[in-house]
Write an enzyme that holds these catalytic residues in place. Structure first.
Site: not given
Ligand code: OSB
Ligand code: MG
Length: 408
Positions: A234, A259, A283, A311
């Protein structure tokens, strides 16, 4: 049965009837201080708490809720909590309150002229969808067109102090039934934890998330991960760089999942056309709301590219939105919406959002189907403002406010 051809053609179209609209009366904007149950380390820092903007939109005796996914610092993407508050309170809310909207599409169109700021726009758009679904008396997932009542999910595990600590955490998650383990990585901390977890769990669906920490010069370190059967890597490269991701994808066997880079359906089309990704992390709070999220969903379905719901360490409100979105057909990979109790000792909703056997159930009530726990909410609220219909847009630092019609 044959088609009837004997009916006279009508020369006037039937009158277009739209559902009764919602007239937005007021908005309450809070900032919550939510301590996370653990220190969550990613390539961009260690997160111990979240300052969560929570929006309530009021119309027709109903309330719609959404939370913003921006952080107080622009580390993940550019938007920030202070920036979003100023934009929402000073401009966007005063401009939209008092108006009537007959569909979520109409509401989204009213926000569409404003560029960027998709997390801030999503906050308003998502609250409107909750209101809208409540207005219809239906759960949000049905209004969005979802096809399932339970969501397969995985966990996102932060950077740990050792490979053994990572394996121990992965073991807990596997024991709880989570169907996919995602490990946060950064340059110098990638192959070691991946090898350890893969050796301990040869059959598990394993992924990594670099949060933009690498460059093309690190290709060899990323190619080394090809040996571990990862489902995807990712966001290895810069948040705004599709071209280098396409080059990297040509150098890797493991699919790249984007992402941070995906903020719109236009971004997604460009990324998939360039070959910059073979999997998409969607997201809803990052792309401007449910309508744009559904457009991205439909596009990835057409491209035959699998999708999953990411998330941003949401409270129960954002988590519920994510769950409803994840019911759409093309969310075929486990998402990041793990149990709320992993993150919070005291969530702001009354219902638990808890995973069983790797599956998160979809809340059943109207709208997002969760209700606020007022006691917890008031305890974690650090700041609170109400904006009412009729409020004038303002630019805070200007001593003399120009008349509204001169500020566009
Ligand atoms: O990159 O997916 C991400 C949390 C905060 C900011 C970016 C990310 C994340 C997570 C956690 O990977 C996802 C979650 O459990 O909410
Ligand atoms: Mg991510």
């Amino acid at each position: 049965m044959s088609l009837r051809t004997d009916t006279a053609p009508t020369d006037t179209a039937p009158p277009l009837t739209l559902p009764d609209g919602l007239t937005l009366e007021a908005a309450e904007l809070r900032v919550l201080d939510m301590p996370i149950r653990f220190a969550f380390e990613t390539s961009f820092g260690v997160q111990r708490r979240r300052f969560v903007p929570l929006l309530t939109l009021r119309a027709n005796g109903l309330e719609g809720y959404a939370e913003g996914v921006m952080d107080h610092l622009p580390l993940y993407r550019e938007e920030t909590v202070p920036g979003a508050l100023a934009l929402l309170e000073g401009q966007l809310l005063p401009r939209l309150l008092g108006r009537s909207f007959t569909t979520p599409e109409a509401f989204t169109l009213a926000l569409a002229p404003y560029r960027g700021n998709r997390m801030a726009r999503a906050l308003m758009e998502m609250a409107f969808w909750d209101l809208w679904a409540k207005h219809l008396g239906l759960p949000l997932w049905r209004v969005l067109g979802g096809v399932r009542t339970g969501i397969p999910v995985g966990v996102s595990l932060g950077i740990q102090e050792s490979a053994q600590a990572t394996v121990d955490l992965a073991a807990d998650s596997v024991a709880q039934g989570y169907g996919r383990i995602k490990l946060k990585i950064k340059p110098g901390w990638d192959e070691e934890p991946v090898r350890a977890v893969r050796e301990a769990f040869p059959g598990i669906q394993l992924t990594v998330d670099a949060n933009s920490a690498y460059t093309l010069a690190d290709s060899a370190a990323l190619q080394a991960l090809d040996a571990y059967g990862l489902k995807y890597i990712e966001q290895p490269l810069a948040f705004d760089d599709l071209v280098d991701h396409a080059e990297l994808q040509r150098r890797l066997r493991t699919p790249i999942c984007l992402d941070e880079s995906i903020t719109s359906v236009a971004d997604t089309r460009k990324a998939l056309t360039l070959g910059a990704a073979r999997v998409i992390n969607l997201k809803v709070g990052r792309v401007g709301g449910h309508l744009e999220a559904r457009r991205i969903h439909d596009l990835t379905l057409a491209f035959g590219v699998p999708l999953w719901c990411g998330g941003m360490v949401e409270t129960g409100v954002g988590r519920a939105h994510n769950i409803h979105l994840s019911t759409l057909e093309n969310f075929t990979l486990p998402g990041d919406t793990s149990s709320a109790s992993r993150y919070w000792d005291h969530d702001i909703i009354q219902e638990g959002l808890e995973v069983e056997g790797g599956v998160m159930p979809v809340p059943e009530g109207p709208g997002i189907g969760v209700t606020l726990d007022r006691e917890v909410l008031d305890r974690v609220t650090r700041q609170q403002t109400t904006v009412r219909a009729g409020a004038r847009p303002r630019i805070d630092d200007l001593p003399d406010q120009p008349p509204t019609d001169e500020v566009y």
